[in-house]
Design a protein around this motif. Sequence first.
Motif, PDB file in Angstrom:
ATOM      1  N   CYS A  30       0.963  -0.987  -0.149  1.00 29.24           N
ATOM      2  CA  CYS A  30       0.114  -0.034  -0.070  1.00 29.24           C
ATOM      3  C   CYS A  30       0.989   1.346   0.308  1.00 29.24           C
ATOM      4  O   CYS A  30       0.497   2.270  -0.437  1.00 29.24           O
ATOM      5  CB  CYS A  30      -0.962   0.031   1.145  1.00 29.24           C
ATOM      6  N   SER A  96      -2.489  -4.364  -6.670  1.00 32.20           N
ATOM      7  CA  SER A  96      -3.582  -3.453  -6.659  1.00 32.20           C
ATOM      8  C   SER A  96      -3.770  -2.979  -8.156  1.00 32.20           C
ATOM      9  O   SER A  96      -3.197  -3.727  -9.196  1.00 32.20           O
ATOM     10  CB  SER A  96      -2.787  -2.103  -6.229  1.00 32.20           C
ATOM     11  N   GLU A  98      -7.162  -0.917 -10.654  1.00 28.15           N
ATOM     12  CA  GLU A  98      -8.459   0.138 -10.750  1.00 28.15           C
ATOM     13  C   GLU A  98      -9.108  -0.418  -9.519  1.00 28.15           C
ATOM     14  O   GLU A  98      -9.122  -1.130  -9.000  1.00 28.15           O
ATOM     15  CB  GLU A  98      -9.088  -0.341 -12.153  1.00 28.15           C
ATOM     16  N   ARG A  99     -10.246   0.639  -9.397  1.00 27.84           N
ATOM     17  CA  ARG A  99     -10.917   0.336  -8.185  1.00 27.84           C
ATOM     18  C   ARG A  99     -12.258  -0.425  -8.567  1.00 27.84           C
ATOM     19  O   ARG A  99     -13.353   0.110  -8.802  1.00 27.84           O
ATOM     20  CB  ARG A  99     -11.670   1.718  -7.492  1.00 27.84           C
ATOM     21  N   LYS A 100     -11.984  -1.558  -8.771  1.00 24.80           N
ATOM     22  CA  LYS A 100     -13.111  -2.458  -9.273  1.00 24.80           C
ATOM     23  C   LYS A 100     -13.905  -3.005  -8.146  1.00 24.80           C
ATOM     24  O   LYS A 100     -13.545  -2.893  -6.858  1.00 24.80           O
ATOM     25  CB  LYS A 100     -12.545  -3.600  -9.939  1.00 24.80           C
ATOM     26  N   GLN A 101     -15.034  -3.712  -8.529  1.00 19.90           N
ATOM     27  CA  GLN A 101     -15.971  -4.055  -7.575  1.00 19.90           C
ATOM     28  C   GLN A 101     -15.348  -5.169  -7.008  1.00 19.90           C
ATOM     29  O   GLN A 101     -14.461  -5.821  -7.408  1.00 19.90           O
ATOM     30  CB  GLN A 101     -17.258  -4.540  -8.208  1.00 19.90           C
ATOM     31  N   ARG A 102     -15.689  -5.633  -5.565  1.00 22.54           N
ATOM     32  CA  ARG A 102     -15.182  -6.841  -4.835  1.00 22.54           C
ATOM     33  C   ARG A 102     -15.130  -8.111  -5.551  1.00 22.54           C
ATOM     34  O   ARG A 102     -14.134  -8.791  -5.741  1.00 22.54           O
ATOM     35  CB  ARG A 102     -15.824  -7.115  -3.476  1.00 22.54           C
ATOM     36  N   ARG A 163      -9.196  -4.877   1.531  1.00 22.35           N
ATOM     37  CA  ARG A 163      -8.993  -3.792   0.904  1.00 22.35           C
ATOM     38  C   ARG A 163      -8.680  -2.513   1.435  1.00 22.35           C
ATOM     39  O   ARG A 163      -9.379  -2.355   2.213  1.00 22.35           O
ATOM     40  CB  ARG A 163     -10.068  -3.683  -0.203  1.00 22.35           C
ATOM     41  N   GLY A 165      -8.265   1.049  -0.546  1.00 24.98           N
ATOM     42  CA  GLY A 165      -8.195   1.715  -1.669  1.00 24.98           C
ATOM     43  C   GLY A 165      -8.225   0.768  -2.871  1.00 24.98           C
ATOM     44  O   GLY A 165      -9.126  -0.050  -3.001  1.00 24.98           O
ATOM     45  N   SER A 166      -7.102   1.093  -3.535  1.00 26.99           N
ATOM     46  CA  SER A 166      -6.881   0.224  -4.853  1.00 26.99           C
ATOM     47  C   SER A 166      -6.174  -1.150  -4.595  1.00 26.99           C
ATOM     48  O   SER A 166      -5.945  -1.974  -5.282  1.00 26.99           O
ATOM     49  CB  SER A 166      -6.476   0.745  -5.953  1.00 26.99           C
ATOM     50  N   CYS A 167      -5.698  -1.105  -3.172  1.00 29.60           N
ATOM     51  CA  CYS A 167      -4.791  -2.178  -2.788  1.00 29.60           C
ATOM     52  C   CYS A 167      -5.679  -3.302  -2.312  1.00 29.60           C
ATOM     53  O   CYS A 167      -6.356  -3.329  -1.470  1.00 29.60           O
ATOM     54  CB  CYS A 167      -3.818  -2.026  -1.706  1.00 29.60           C
TER      55      CYS A 167
END
Length: 227
Positions: A30, A96, A98-102, A163, A165-167
Amino acid sequence: MSTRWCWLPPITADGATQMKIDQQLFQAHCTGEQPPTLRFYTWHPVALSLGYHQKHYPHHWSELSWQGRKLDIVRRPTGGRAVLHQGDLTYMVVMSGERKQRQEIYREICEFLRLGWAKLGISLNYGQTGRGYIHNPSCFGTATAADLVTPEGYKLIGSAQLRRGSCVLQHGSMRLSPDALLFEQVFGASEGVGDYPIPYGVEEVITVLREAAQEWFRGDWFTQELS
């Protein structure tokens, strides 16, 4: 430019140590100090790991023993339900993007497991259970869309995430040679343990899954020893 991926050789350690390593790798990732990383490990002594939000568990778990030693009870940094770590192999990935769905992240990571087990001749698909899983104390008592099951419905791999953020930290347990009697002593039912024998040893599984990860995630891989 290809992503640089880190491979950590497998180690055997107690559950508290394994969870601390996972957390430290995640925290370092992170902050940009650790590249995307894959590792496999086994637990010694035998332990029960609880999901981060799993506040209650049966009292008799504290009294259980295996081969003359009490079972450790360890809390994971990830969610989900309790996992018995005996005769299993754990995988861990930190990465890490993109901020994708879980659920998208679960599938993005789990595909290397499906690819590897397919090479071993075992086809795996995602589970179907809805949110009712939270009422079952055992991770392997149900199979959610984050888990991998055989065509016969046997849950081979259970996974959980953390999770920030994006990590993402994702790790999971693969049931290779669990003891049905111990599993029943813990959870009150064998959950099919022993009905689906895995004809491969730990080292063979690790070798195939590592190759599958390199194929799936691509990138430039290097080996890093734990200090």
